[in-house]
Scaffold this motif. Sequence first.
Motif, PDB file in Angstrom:
ATOM      1  N   ALA A   1       0.923  -1.012   0.233  1.00 17.53           N
ATOM      2  CA  ALA A   1       0.152  -0.440   0.161  1.00 17.53           C
ATOM      3  C   ALA A   1       0.891   1.541   0.230  1.00 17.53           C
ATOM      4  O   ALA A   1       1.764   1.373   0.211  1.00 17.53           O
ATOM      5  CB  ALA A   1      -0.829   0.321   1.006  1.00 17.53           C
ATOM      6  N   PRO A   2       0.430   2.050  -0.409  1.00 14.46           N
ATOM      7  CA  PRO A   2       1.691   3.682  -0.208  1.00 14.46           C
ATOM      8  C   PRO A   2       2.002   3.575   0.896  1.00 14.46           C
ATOM      9  O   PRO A   2       3.157   4.454   0.885  1.00 14.46           O
ATOM     10  CB  PRO A   2       0.022   4.787  -0.906  1.00 14.46           C
ATOM     11  N   GLU A   3       1.126   3.819   1.705  1.00 17.16           N
ATOM     12  CA  GLU A   3       2.099   4.013   3.152  1.00 17.16           C
ATOM     13  C   GLU A   3       2.937   3.396   3.895  1.00 17.16           C
ATOM     14  O   GLU A   3       3.728   3.908   4.203  1.00 17.16           O
ATOM     15  CB  GLU A   3       0.692   4.098   4.376  1.00 17.16           C
ATOM     16  N   ASP A   4       2.988   1.768   3.161  1.00 20.35           N
ATOM     17  CA  ASP A   4       4.129   1.388   3.629  1.00 20.35           C
ATOM     18  C   ASP A   4       5.775   2.213   3.195  1.00 20.35           C
ATOM     19  O   ASP A   4       6.747   1.382   3.718  1.00 20.35           O
ATOM     20  CB  ASP A   4       4.286   0.145   2.424  1.00 20.35           C
ATOM     21  N   ALA A   5       5.807   2.946   2.117  1.00 23.86           N
ATOM     22  CA  ALA A   5       6.693   3.716   1.956  1.00 23.86           C
ATOM     23  C   ALA A   5       7.064   4.632   2.643  1.00 23.86           C
ATOM     24  O   ALA A   5       8.568   5.174   2.583  1.00 23.86           O
ATOM     25  CB  ALA A   5       6.736   4.280  -0.055  1.00 23.86           C
ATOM     26  N   ALA A   6       6.609   5.322   3.600  1.00 21.78           N
ATOM     27  CA  ALA A   6       6.944   5.943   4.183  1.00 21.78           C
ATOM     28  C   ALA A   6       8.091   6.022   5.168  1.00 21.78           C
ATOM     29  O   ALA A   6       8.911   6.758   4.917  1.00 21.78           O
ATOM     30  CB  ALA A   6       5.991   6.329   5.547  1.00 21.78           C
ATOM     31  N   GLU A   7       8.128   4.338   5.893  1.00 21.70           N
ATOM     32  CA  GLU A   7       8.955   4.368   6.459  1.00 21.70           C
ATOM     33  C   GLU A   7      10.980   4.521   6.033  1.00 21.70           C
ATOM     34  O   GLU A   7      11.437   5.281   6.710  1.00 21.70           O
ATOM     35  CB  GLU A   7       9.553   3.103   7.730  1.00 21.70           C
ATOM     36  N   VAL A   8      10.726   3.824   4.602  1.00 22.10           N
ATOM     37  CA  VAL A   8      12.653   3.972   3.736  1.00 22.10           C
ATOM     38  C   VAL A   8      12.755   6.220   3.365  1.00 22.10           C
ATOM     39  O   VAL A   8      13.445   5.717   3.616  1.00 22.10           O
ATOM     40  CB  VAL A   8      11.981   3.741   2.440  1.00 22.10           C
ATOM     41  N   VAL A   9      11.450   5.816   2.899  1.00 25.31           N
ATOM     42  CA  VAL A   9      11.949   7.484   2.685  1.00 25.31           C
ATOM     43  C   VAL A   9      12.080   8.424   3.945  1.00 25.31           C
ATOM     44  O   VAL A   9      12.652   9.563   3.838  1.00 25.31           O
ATOM     45  CB  VAL A   9      10.201   8.135   1.905  1.00 25.31           C
ATOM     46  N   ASP A  10      11.548   7.943   4.617  1.00 25.86           N
ATOM     47  CA  ASP A  10      12.215   9.216   5.483  1.00 25.86           C
ATOM     48  C   ASP A  10      13.321   8.907   6.607  1.00 25.86           C
ATOM     49  O   ASP A  10      13.974   9.701   7.156  1.00 25.86           O
ATOM     50  CB  ASP A  10      11.384   8.315   7.414  1.00 25.86           C
ATOM     51  N   GLN A  11      13.854   7.615   6.017  1.00 25.88           N
ATOM     52  CA  GLN A  11      15.086   7.206   6.195  1.00 25.88           C
ATOM     53  C   GLN A  11      16.452   7.624   5.492  1.00 25.88           C
ATOM     54  O   GLN A  11      17.261   8.475   5.369  1.00 25.88           O
ATOM     55  CB  GLN A  11      15.400   5.761   6.565  1.00 25.88           C
TER      56      GLN A  11
ATOM     57  N   ASP B   1      -2.500  -7.298  -8.797  1.00 25.52           N
ATOM     58  CA  ASP B   1      -2.354  -6.224  -7.551  1.00 25.52           C
ATOM     59  C   ASP B   1      -4.086  -5.888  -6.823  1.00 25.52           C
ATOM     60  O   ASP B   1      -4.703  -5.863  -7.905  1.00 25.52           O
ATOM     61  CB  ASP B   1      -1.376  -5.400  -8.284  1.00 25.52           C
ATOM     62  N   SER B   2      -3.452  -5.543  -6.269  1.00 25.12           N
ATOM     63  CA  SER B   2      -4.523  -4.826  -5.537  1.00 25.12           C
ATOM     64  C   SER B   2      -4.615  -3.345  -6.119  1.00 25.12           C
ATOM     65  O   SER B   2      -4.015  -3.059  -6.164  1.00 25.12           O
ATOM     66  CB  SER B   2      -4.909  -4.811  -4.422  1.00 25.12           C
ATOM     67  N   PRO B   3      -5.830  -2.041  -5.935  1.00 21.25           N
ATOM     68  CA  PRO B   3      -5.262  -0.852  -6.337  1.00 21.25           C
ATOM     69  C   PRO B   3      -4.719   0.128  -5.426  1.00 21.25           C
ATOM     70  O   PRO B   3      -3.712   0.176  -5.708  1.00 21.25           O
ATOM     71  CB  PRO B   3      -7.054   0.213  -6.355  1.00 21.25           C
ATOM     72  N   ALA B   4      -4.371  -0.819  -4.314  1.00 23.70           N
ATOM     73  CA  ALA B   4      -3.549  -0.398  -3.048  1.00 23.70           C
ATOM     74  C   ALA B   4      -1.700  -0.517  -3.305  1.00 23.70           C
ATOM     75  O   ALA B   4      -0.470   0.455  -3.328  1.00 23.70           O
ATOM     76  CB  ALA B   4      -3.863  -0.278  -1.646  1.00 23.70           C
ATOM     77  N   ARG B   5      -2.249  -1.852  -3.776  1.00 22.94           N
ATOM     78  CA  ARG B   5      -0.146  -2.155  -4.720  1.00 22.94           C
ATOM     79  C   ARG B   5       0.164  -1.565  -5.212  1.00 22.94           C
ATOM     80  O   ARG B   5       0.706  -1.108  -5.799  1.00 22.94           O
ATOM     81  CB  ARG B   5      -0.587  -3.547  -4.392  1.00 22.94           C
ATOM     82  N   ALA B   6      -0.827  -1.323  -6.880  1.00 25.46           N
ATOM     83  CA  ALA B   6      -0.871  -0.742  -7.753  1.00 25.46           C
ATOM     84  C   ALA B   6      -0.578   0.938  -7.331  1.00 25.46           C
ATOM     85  O   ALA B   6       0.657   1.332  -8.743  1.00 25.46           O
ATOM     86  CB  ALA B   6      -1.943  -0.887  -8.945  1.00 25.46           C
ATOM     87  N   ALA B   7      -1.296   1.312  -6.851  1.00 28.67           N
ATOM     88  CA  ALA B   7      -0.865   2.586  -6.543  1.00 28.67           C
ATOM     89  C   ALA B   7       0.508   2.765  -5.938  1.00 28.67           C
ATOM     90  O   ALA B   7       1.384   3.701  -6.326  1.00 28.67           O
ATOM     91  CB  ALA B   7      -1.729   3.064  -5.985  1.00 28.67           C
ATOM     92  N   ALA B   8       1.003   1.860  -4.756  1.00 25.21           N
ATOM     93  CA  ALA B   8       1.975   1.813  -4.350  1.00 25.21           C
ATOM     94  C   ALA B   8       3.598   1.925  -5.221  1.00 25.21           C
ATOM     95  O   ALA B   8       4.323   2.954  -5.838  1.00 25.21           O
ATOM     96  CB  ALA B   8       2.170   1.044  -3.502  1.00 25.21           C
ATOM     97  N   LEU B   9       3.027   1.347  -6.354  1.00 24.21           N
ATOM     98  CA  LEU B   9       4.841   0.347  -7.467  1.00 24.21           C
ATOM     99  C   LEU B   9       4.247   1.787  -7.823  1.00 24.21           C
ATOM    100  O   LEU B   9       5.494   2.253  -8.550  1.00 24.21           O
ATOM    101  CB  LEU B   9       3.839  -0.796  -8.334  1.00 24.21           C
ATOM    102  N   ALA B  10       3.291   1.988  -8.387  1.00 21.76           N
ATOM    103  CA  ALA B  10       3.187   3.469  -9.929  1.00 21.76           C
ATOM    104  C   ALA B  10       3.985   5.018  -9.072  1.00 21.76           C
ATOM    105  O   ALA B  10       4.550   5.503  -9.539  1.00 21.76           O
ATOM    106  CB  ALA B  10       1.844   3.721 -10.415  1.00 21.76           C
TER     107      ALA B  10
END
Length: 449
Positions: free
Chosen positions: A90-100, A125-134
Amino acid sequence: MSDTYLNLVNSGLTKKIAKQFGLPRPARLRRTDPKSIDAPLVTGPVVVLGTGADADTLATTLLDWELDVRRTMRGGRVGALVLMLTELTAPEDAAEVVDQAGPLMKALGPSGRVVVLTRAATEQDSPARAAALAGVEGLWRSVAKEVRYGATANAVVLRDGVGVDAPAALGAVRFLLSARSAFVSGQGLQVSSDAGTLPADWTKPLAGKVAVVTGAARGIGAQIARVLHREGAQVVGVDVPAAGESLASVMNEVGGTAIQADITDETTPARLIERVRERYGRLDVLVHNAGITRDKLLANMTPDRWRSVVAVNLRAQAQMNEALLATPDLSPDGLRIISLASTSGIAGNRGQSNYAFTKAGVIGMTRSLAPLLAEHSGTANAVAPGFIETEMTARIPALQRQVARRLNSLQQGGKPVDVAEAVSFLASPQSAGINGQTLRVCGQHLMGA
């Protein structure tokens, strides 16, 4: 051709003046030194950000490459940042790596590297995962426009089921971390399979291979021949009889074989195959580099200008490919075909409708050729240069040339060796899992995707 402006803004009083007035200050890029094979892969620590099995696997491999690998860092210069984003749901999963990553971006050294590892979206893919990868694509392309001092940002995009330890994935990471990718930025290399093998000697991945390079007498073609030779290949150079003296000089330099031929002649593929079979018994790499320009606005385009460009840039490649597809026994380990496209074929260019037609055609032909070669363990990929400092670009009017140099994120023209490094990478056994792709070598040119 030397970039006088780049030299001025990187030395002495003119450097201070450029800084004071906020003028563009392109950096001197770190490139491979052919006289120093022991040069470090990365100049500084490599920080791997992210958690999970993929991050652990890659960090372990980087340690095996004798790099200074960190999982976090405070203080000091960073040589490279590796962002592991392969496990997003999901899009929110990227936050931790981006924060670092944010604070560490400020510590990225000159000619530093940002490499993002992610996955290609699938229809399942679910819409949430597709959004995250895009979203990850938007991230790496934006970061490439933010980094400074000759740094670059690129991505390795893994198809579903391909591991981070696949040969092509590791090969792509190593290429993008290295000085070989100096003029590659804002790009995503897709790895579609686990095919390929890692070389026993990373300095000679093409040892024992035979490579044909068309248009090898000068410029980019000559440099491709030199880099393939440096990487261990036996090189066969092809060019027109009028360039025979230059071709012989280049082939003597690399210990290769010179073949004078008109590639538009329908008999040339058979003659070339016969010569290669007779001399070497095999063909592993074919580089379609030969090309011409006959620029005119379409309103002023003459039939001969259109037809001659199509004949050399596109039709000659097609007939050579057809001949080699019919002789798979010549390439027992699979044939690697690398074709020279252009950013003009991606975004178009004023006065180059004929040239852009052929270079877009090369990209289309590459995609279509890829599955046909895959049936015999081969690959087809393209390299699309942007503004490269060659004899041809040296003839562009001075002001226009200066503008063209600055129209990319690195704010300078590339060198023929930058194109050659990308070609050699795609020709190597570790790149077998990369197929049907077009790699832009353009410093993230501001035109096109």
